[in-house]
Write a protein that holds these residues in place. Structure first.
Motif, PDB file in Angstrom:
ATOM      1  N   HIS A  72      38.925  43.727  30.203  1.00  0.00           N
ATOM      2  CA  HIS A  72      38.989  44.673  29.087  1.00  0.00           C
ATOM      3  C   HIS A  72      37.588  44.894  28.504  1.00  0.00           C
ATOM      4  CE1 HIS A  72      40.507  46.763  25.542  1.00  0.00           C
ATOM      5  NE2 HIS A  72      39.738  45.965  24.821  1.00  0.00           N
ATOM      6  N   LEU A  73      36.846  43.802  28.332  1.00  0.00           N
ATOM      7  CA  LEU A  73      35.492  43.904  27.801  1.00  0.00           C
ATOM      8  C   LEU A  73      34.594  44.705  28.750  1.00  0.00           C
ATOM      9  CD1 LEU A  73      33.364  43.056  25.665  1.00  0.00           C
ATOM     10  CD2 LEU A  73      32.948  41.007  27.075  1.00  0.00           C
ATOM     11  N   PHE A  74      34.729  44.470  30.045  1.00  0.00           N
ATOM     12  CA  PHE A  74      33.919  45.185  31.032  1.00  0.00           C
ATOM     13  C   PHE A  74      34.171  46.690  30.936  1.00  0.00           C
ATOM     14  CE2 PHE A  74      32.789  46.988  35.089  1.00  0.00           C
ATOM     15  CZ  PHE A  74      31.644  46.300  35.463  1.00  0.00           C
ATOM     16  N   SER A  75      35.439  47.083  30.902  1.00  0.00           N
ATOM     17  CA  SER A  75      35.788  48.508  30.799  1.00  0.00           C
ATOM     18  C   SER A  75      35.335  49.102  29.470  1.00  0.00           C
ATOM     19  CB  SER A  75      37.297  48.699  30.966  1.00  0.00           C
ATOM     20  OG  SER A  75      37.718  48.302  32.250  1.00  0.00           O
ATOM     21  N   GLN A  76      35.475  48.322  28.404  1.00  0.00           N
ATOM     22  CA  GLN A  76      35.080  48.788  27.077  1.00  0.00           C
ATOM     23  C   GLN A  76      33.578  49.037  27.005  1.00  0.00           C
ATOM     24  OE1 GLN A  76      36.704  46.794  23.374  1.00  0.00           O
ATOM     25  NE2 GLN A  76      34.582  46.098  23.253  1.00  0.00           N
ATOM     26  N   GLU A  77      32.793  48.167  27.629  1.00  0.00           N
ATOM     27  CA  GLU A  77      31.330  48.267  27.567  1.00  0.00           C
ATOM     28  C   GLU A  77      30.779  49.332  28.507  1.00  0.00           C
ATOM     29  OE1 GLU A  77      28.812  46.279  25.770  1.00  0.00           O
ATOM     30  OE2 GLU A  77      30.607  46.229  24.519  1.00  0.00           O
ATOM     31  N   THR A  78      31.360  49.464  29.694  1.00  0.00           N
ATOM     32  CA  THR A  78      30.798  50.358  30.710  1.00  0.00           C
ATOM     33  C   THR A  78      31.565  51.666  30.861  1.00  0.00           C
ATOM     34  OG1 THR A  78      32.130  49.427  32.518  1.00  0.00           O
ATOM     35  CG2 THR A  78      30.012  48.353  32.029  1.00  0.00           C
ATOM     36  N   GLY A  79      32.826  51.679  30.413  1.00  0.00           N
ATOM     37  CA  GLY A  79      33.679  52.837  30.664  1.00  0.00           C
ATOM     38  C   GLY A  79      34.180  52.885  32.090  1.00  0.00           C
ATOM     39  N   LEU A  80      34.021  51.787  32.835  1.00  0.00           N
ATOM     40  CA  LEU A  80      34.345  51.751  34.256  1.00  0.00           C
ATOM     41  C   LEU A  80      35.191  50.513  34.572  1.00  0.00           C
ATOM     42  CD1 LEU A  80      30.704  52.474  35.447  1.00  0.00           C
ATOM     43  CD2 LEU A  80      32.553  54.163  35.342  1.00  0.00           C
ATOM     44  N   ARG A  81      35.860  50.557  35.735  1.00  0.00           N
ATOM     45  CA  ARG A  81      36.654  49.415  36.173  1.00  0.00           C
ATOM     46  C   ARG A  81      35.783  48.467  36.993  1.00  0.00           C
ATOM     47  NH1 ARG A  81      40.047  51.263  39.962  1.00  0.00           N
ATOM     48  NH2 ARG A  81      41.361  49.416  39.906  1.00  0.00           N
ATOM     49  N   PHE A  82      35.971  47.166  36.775  1.00  0.00           N
ATOM     50  CA  PHE A  82      35.169  46.164  37.477  1.00  0.00           C
ATOM     51  C   PHE A  82      35.252  46.344  38.991  1.00  0.00           C
ATOM     52  CE2 PHE A  82      34.882  42.157  39.747  1.00  0.00           C
ATOM     53  CZ  PHE A  82      33.686  41.638  39.287  1.00  0.00           C
ATOM     54  N   ARG A  83      36.457  46.495  39.511  1.00  0.00           N
ATOM     55  CA  ARG A  83      36.626  46.581  40.961  1.00  0.00           C
ATOM     56  C   ARG A  83      35.910  47.805  41.535  1.00  0.00           C
ATOM     57  NH1 ARG A  83      42.498  46.425  44.094  1.00  0.00           N
ATOM     58  NH2 ARG A  83      41.670  46.380  46.226  1.00  0.00           N
ATOM     59  N   SER A  84      35.973  48.931  40.829  1.00  0.00           N
ATOM     60  CA  SER A  84      35.308  50.148  41.303  1.00  0.00           C
ATOM     61  C   SER A  84      33.797  49.979  41.307  1.00  0.00           C
ATOM     62  CB  SER A  84      35.691  51.336  40.416  1.00  0.00           C
ATOM     63  OG  SER A  84      37.071  51.597  40.478  1.00  0.00           O
ATOM     64  N   VAL A  85      33.271  49.350  40.259  1.00  0.00           N
ATOM     65  CA  VAL A  85      31.830  49.134  40.184  1.00  0.00           C
ATOM     66  C   VAL A  85      31.377  48.198  41.300  1.00  0.00           C
ATOM     67  CG1 VAL A  85      29.956  48.181  38.781  1.00  0.00           C
ATOM     68  CG2 VAL A  85      31.730  49.596  37.714  1.00  0.00           C
ATOM     69  N   ARG A  86      32.129  47.154  41.557  1.00  0.00           N
ATOM     70  CA  ARG A  86      31.764  46.228  42.633  1.00  0.00           C
ATOM     71  C   ARG A  86      31.757  46.935  43.982  1.00  0.00           C
ATOM     72  NH1 ARG A  86      35.543  41.098  43.648  1.00  0.00           N
ATOM     73  NH2 ARG A  86      36.917  42.804  44.317  1.00  0.00           N
ATOM     74  N   MET A  87      32.750  47.770  44.228  1.00  0.00           N
ATOM     75  CA  MET A  87      32.814  48.510  45.491  1.00  0.00           C
ATOM     76  C   MET A  87      31.615  49.442  45.632  1.00  0.00           C
ATOM     77  SD  MET A  87      35.899  50.899  46.976  1.00  0.00           S
ATOM     78  CE  MET A  87      35.768  52.122  45.659  1.00  0.00           C
ATOM     79  N   TRP A  88      31.255  50.118  44.527  1.00  0.00           N
ATOM     80  CA  TRP A  88      30.128  51.047  44.570  1.00  0.00           C
ATOM     81  C   TRP A  88      28.804  50.306  44.778  1.00  0.00           C
ATOM     82  CZ3 TRP A  88      27.454  54.980  45.615  1.00  0.00           C
ATOM     83  CH2 TRP A  88      26.258  55.285  44.952  1.00  0.00           C
TER      84      TRP A  88
END
Length: 265
Positions: free
Chosen positions: A185-201
């Protein structure tokens, strides 16, 4: 030297990327995890976003992870990629709005064209910083996004600690002293993105320094943490609209310039 005889160039920094060269197979869906600015080195290009109609443009922006298609009769394209977690959201909104006006698009187009010319006459621009990139391509500095230090630490892991597959949400949550659900939740709140999507990218982005090298594709896939060549090919095609082998074939004459603390392969 980059030189006018070889305009195919890619500048790779941790927070910015510029590519000028072949577009590759047109009309295939792509969905990179960066905020993308497309520019036409010659004429114009066609852009279809989220299944919409193709529009002819000289300049266009596309939000991170939004599927789109790009076509070009010249088969050439210029691409600026800005890592969204590195820039304040209002800055991205301003870039988006600026590119949507005739005057703003013309300004960005002229700036990118001037940057291409500057690169052609530059003997060495390796070690460039994010501020250097922004001044060259945008004529101004983009204010950074202020992240919670726990999320900043995760981004550093995803960028520097390959293979990215080993950077798990569970490990990041444990390091942050949070439950997994609270951490995500904190990751999405801070970045506006999903952790799994960012890791894949981030893992797919890490392919870029290798694309003009002699490495075996299977070895590159293993180094980047892909479990097998099928998963590697599928993931890269989903993000870039091209298979790894197509990217490597089209990058044989590509000159790669590494930014500060971002060594090329």
């Amino acid at each position: 030297m980059l030189g006018e005889d070889n305009p195919n160039v890619m500048l790779i920094g941790h927070e910015r990327l510029f590519y000028n060269g072949l577009l590759g197979r047109a009309c295939r869906l792509r969905a990179p995890g960066a905020f993308v600015i497309y520019a036409a080195p010659v004429g114009s290009f066609g852009l279809s976003v989220a299944g919409g109609p193709i529009q002819r443009r000289r300049i266009a922006t596309v939000r991170p992870y939004v599927a789109h298609r790009v076509t070009s009769s010249s088969d050439l394209i210029s691409v600026l990629m800005i890592e969204p977690e590195s820039v304040a959201e209002d800055q991205l909104q301003a870039l988006e709005a600026r590119s949507a006006t005739p005057a703003g698009a013309a300004e960005i187009d002229a700036r990118i064209e001037a940057a291409r010319a500057a690169l052609a006459g530059t003997t060495d621009c390796s070690g460039f910083a994010t501020d250097d990139f922004d001044r060259l391509f945008l004529g101004r500095l983009l204010a950074p996004r202020r992240l919670d230090e726990r999320i900043e630490r995760t981004i550093r892991h995803l960028v520097h600690d390959l293979p990215a597959a080993t950077v798990t949400a569970e490990d990041c949550a444990r390091e942050a002293g949070l439950s997994k659900s609270r951490y995500l939740h904190l990751f999405s709140q801070e970045t506006g993105l999903r952790f799994r999507s960012v890791r894949m990218w981030k893992r797919a982005r890490a392919l870029m320094p290798h694309v003009n090298g002699p490495e075996n594709l299977t070895h590159v896939a293993m180094d980047l943490g892909y479990p097998d060549s099928t998963h590697f090919s599928h993931s890269i095609r989903r993000i870039y609209g091209l298979t790894p082998s197509s990217i490597f074939r089209g990058s044989r004459q590509l000159r790669i310039v590494a930014g500060a603390h971002c060594p090329a392969a």
